[in-house]
Structures are given as C-alpha cells and as structure tokens.
Design a protein around this motif. Sequence first.
Motif, PDB file in Angstrom:
ATOM      1  N   LYS A 288       0.845  -1.186   0.000  1.00 29.62           N
ATOM      2  CA  LYS A 288       0.000   0.000   0.000  1.00 29.62           C
ATOM      3  C   LYS A 288       0.882   1.237   0.000  1.00 29.62           C
ATOM      4  O   LYS A 288       1.870   1.313   0.748  1.00 29.62           O
ATOM      5  CB  LYS A 288      -0.910   0.016   1.226  1.00 29.62           C
TER       6      LYS A 288
ATOM      7  N   ARG B 225       1.025   5.771  -0.632  1.00 27.95           N
ATOM      8  CA  ARG B 225       0.365   7.069  -0.800  1.00 27.95           C
ATOM      9  C   ARG B 225       1.253   7.897  -1.711  1.00 27.95           C
ATOM     10  O   ARG B 225       2.437   8.098  -1.408  1.00 27.95           O
ATOM     11  CB  ARG B 225       0.180   7.772   0.544  1.00 27.95           C
TER      12      ARG B 225
ATOM     13  N   THR C 272      -4.041   6.932  -3.089  1.00 25.29           N
ATOM     14  CA  THR C 272      -3.749   5.843  -2.156  1.00 25.29           C
ATOM     15  C   THR C 272      -4.185   4.539  -2.804  1.00 25.29           C
ATOM     16  O   THR C 272      -5.273   4.449  -3.373  1.00 25.29           O
ATOM     17  CB  THR C 272      -4.502   6.039  -0.817  1.00 25.29           C
ATOM     18  N   GLY C 273      -3.342   3.540  -2.727  1.00 21.72           N
ATOM     19  CA  GLY C 273      -3.699   2.257  -3.320  1.00 21.72           C
ATOM     20  C   GLY C 273      -2.565   1.269  -3.199  1.00 21.72           C
ATOM     21  O   GLY C 273      -1.595   1.486  -2.477  1.00 21.72           O
ATOM     22  N   ASN C 274      -2.692   0.155  -3.911  1.00 20.48           N
ATOM     23  CA  ASN C 274      -1.676  -0.888  -3.901  1.00 20.48           C
ATOM     24  C   ASN C 274      -0.913  -0.900  -5.220  1.00 20.48           C
ATOM     25  O   ASN C 274      -1.527  -0.791  -6.288  1.00 20.48           O
ATOM     26  CB  ASN C 274      -2.317  -2.261  -3.658  1.00 20.48           C
TER      27      ASN C 274
ATOM     28  N   THR D 151      -3.167   0.529  -8.127  1.00 23.01           N
ATOM     29  CA  THR D 151      -4.601   0.226  -8.146  1.00 23.01           C
ATOM     30  C   THR D 151      -5.242   0.946  -6.965  1.00 23.01           C
ATOM     31  O   THR D 151      -4.940   0.656  -5.802  1.00 23.01           O
ATOM     32  CB  THR D 151      -4.849  -1.294  -8.025  1.00 23.01           C
ATOM     33  N   ASP D 152      -6.116   1.920  -7.271  1.00 21.81           N
ATOM     34  CA  ASP D 152      -6.689   2.740  -6.196  1.00 21.81           C
ATOM     35  C   ASP D 152      -7.828   2.011  -5.479  1.00 21.81           C
ATOM     36  O   ASP D 152      -8.137   0.853  -5.784  1.00 21.81           O
ATOM     37  CB  ASP D 152      -7.134   4.107  -6.726  1.00 21.81           C
ATOM     38  N   GLN D 153      -8.447   2.706  -4.530  1.00 22.68           N
ATOM     39  CA  GLN D 153      -9.475   2.078  -3.688  1.00 22.68           C
ATOM     40  C   GLN D 153     -10.747   1.735  -4.455  1.00 22.68           C
ATOM     41  O   GLN D 153     -11.576   0.945  -3.984  1.00 22.68           O
ATOM     42  CB  GLN D 153      -9.777   3.011  -2.513  1.00 22.68           C
ATOM     43  N   GLN D 154     -10.898   2.301  -5.656  1.00 25.83           N
ATOM     44  CA  GLN D 154     -12.051   1.975  -6.490  1.00 25.83           C
ATOM     45  C   GLN D 154     -11.737   0.860  -7.482  1.00 25.83           C
ATOM     46  O   GLN D 154     -12.561   0.472  -8.310  1.00 25.83           O
ATOM     47  CB  GLN D 154     -12.511   3.222  -7.273  1.00 25.83           C
ATOM     48  N   GLY D 155     -10.501   0.330  -7.408  1.00 26.37           N
ATOM     49  CA  GLY D 155     -10.097  -0.754  -8.292  1.00 26.37           C
ATOM     50  C   GLY D 155      -9.584  -0.298  -9.639  1.00 26.37           C
ATOM     51  O   GLY D 155      -9.351  -1.117 -10.540  1.00 26.37           O
TER      52      GLY D 155
ATOM     53  N   ASP E 166      -6.740   1.234 -12.154  1.00 28.13           N
ATOM     54  CA  ASP E 166      -5.292   1.329 -12.278  1.00 28.13           C
ATOM     55  C   ASP E 166      -4.881   2.751 -12.659  1.00 28.13           C
ATOM     56  O   ASP E 166      -5.333   3.276 -13.690  1.00 28.13           O
ATOM     57  CB  ASP E 166      -4.767   0.343 -13.333  1.00 28.13           C
TER      58      ASP E 166
ATOM     59  N   ARG F  79       3.987   1.778   2.807  1.00 27.25           N
ATOM     60  CA  ARG F  79       3.686   1.245   4.148  1.00 27.25           C
ATOM     61  C   ARG F  79       4.836   0.358   4.640  1.00 27.25           C
ATOM     62  O   ARG F  79       5.283  -0.533   3.950  1.00 27.25           O
ATOM     63  CB  ARG F  79       2.370   0.475   4.130  1.00 27.25           C
TER      64      ARG F  79
END
Length: 326
Positions: A277, A279, A288-290, A303-307, A309, A320
């Motif tokens: 994860k 930022r 913010t995402g993975n 890949t953000d929190q809404q999925g 890219d 993190r």
Amino acid sequence: MKEKIIQLLNEADDYISGEEISKQLGVSRTAIWKVINRLKEEGYEIESVTRKGYRLLSSPDILNSEELHYNLNTEIIGNKIINFDKLDSTNQQAKKLALEGASNGTVVIAEEQTAGKGRRGKMWVSPPGTGIWMSAILRPSVMPENASMLTLVAGLAVCKAVREITNLEASIKWPNDIVVNGKKICGLLTEMNSEIDFINFVVVGIGINVNIEKFPPELDNIATSLMIEGNQSYQRKKLVKRTLEIFEDYYKKYLATEDLTKIIEEYNEHCINIGRKVRVTGRKQDITGNVKCVTNKGELIVTDQQGEDIVVTSGEVSVRGIYGYV
C-alpha cells in the motif's frame, strides 16, 4: 605513472624491483622512489627491501582515480574518473564539467560533499571518507522524455552491486531510493540538460551510505548505512567499481530499446513498492492504493481504492512499512 605503479604492485606475486618498474615504465628509479613515498603518505602500506624491491601489503580505502581504474571492467562509464577530496556537490561539478565538454561516461567522485543534493532540493548528508558520493556524465542518443528512466537503471545497478558485495537484502523504493531493512542507504538524483528533441547531457548522481556509524536523531528512522546493517565495514572502492560495471551493462540494454524492456523483470523483482500500500503525493492529486508493477517506461501502476489502475510518473511515494509510514 602513479596509476601504473599501483597496478604493478597489485599484480606482483611477491616483491617487484625498482629496476623492473623502471624498465617497464621507462623512468628513473629515483622517480619511482618518489612515487612510492607519496603512496606511503597516502596510506599505502608498502614494504621496501634492499635487493628485492617493493611489496604492497595493504591499500587504504580511498577513492582516487588510480585505484578505481585498476581492473575496472567498463568501456563507457568510468573511462575517465575525476576525484576530489571535497566538493559542494558531485552533481554540480559534473554539470559544470559537462558544459565544458567532458566526455560521455566521465565520473566525478568526492570523499566529502558539503552541500550534497537529494531529490526535490533536499540536503544529503555526506560525511568524509564514509560513503560513495559520485556522479556520471552521460550523453545518450535518446529522446529527452526517456531520460528519467536512467534513475531506475542506476538504481537497479546499485541494488544488485550492494547485494553482491555485502550479501544484504537491498531493495529499490521507486523511483530513486535503495533501502535495507526499511531504511534508506542510497539516493539517486538525475538531472538533464537538453533541447526539445536532443539531450546535451544527463548527470546521474549516486549517494551510498557505506561506513557511516550513526546519523542525526532526525534521520534515525529514515536513514541507515551498510555498516550499521551488516555490522562491519566495507571497501568502498570495490562497491564503486562493481556499481559502475553493472550500471554500464544495464545502460547498454536501456540504449538498445530506449526503455526498461530488457531489465524490467529484474527491476520488479527487487522493487519494494510492488504489492504494498502506498500514498502518492502529486502536484494535482494524492493517490492511495496498492502497487501493481513498474512498467517498461518506468511508470508506477497503482490500483486505487475503487479498483482503477492509475499510472504514476512522478510524485512523493510513501510505502507502508518504509521510513516509518504506517
């Protein structure tokens, strides 16, 4: 002559006579004796025995051009090495020399920086005799928009060299840090002088914390050194040479495609951002995402929190578990 004498001393199985050195170099034995004394003053431990000659017992860990050229297996990067005891910044000096016509592959290295530069104008702590502070002048025939990838090329080279020399599990924090155990041991700074469709030169600055014993309190949670993590000191010249050799190998692969196609698989293997994860603080928005991967163009795919890219090309990236980010 100094470089050649160092080479002869290094390659001799036992003693090498002043007469033999004199014959090979075509200079007087008095001239050789003067150079030997100068080397002793610089910290070389040289045994002198009548009728036998000279024998090198040990070399100091100094970053002079003579030591660094010895057995350096490169064609371009490091073909010329200019060393200084102290500089404000190796990048500044390299840019100055590049404007004056310094050749492709010239490396500027200093024992100490008084005003070392990090990314986004941050200061870089560069105490004397404890780290590697160097900059390479490159004149690649690529489009200016592809030059930023050289930071990633150099980063992978440092990561691999550190792993080879120290056996520490170094990783890359995209785009310009090398970390060990979650703390920074190396930073990279790439600067370019170009026209719209032509690069005049690129300066790639590399700063590696090698034998630094401690850091200021404000850096304790962020920075570390190879000595701290490995619990031993390391030969800086050995790490410099291996870094330049690997950098040249990756640089040639980069030039072949003008991107990271030939090294991206290895880059992703060592990139600590992948799967974590993050930022990303950018000029226009924060994300913010993975992290999914780094592309062959050097972009970070998050890949953000809404999925969705998101393609990230620049920005401050907090990962993190790294540098205290939770």
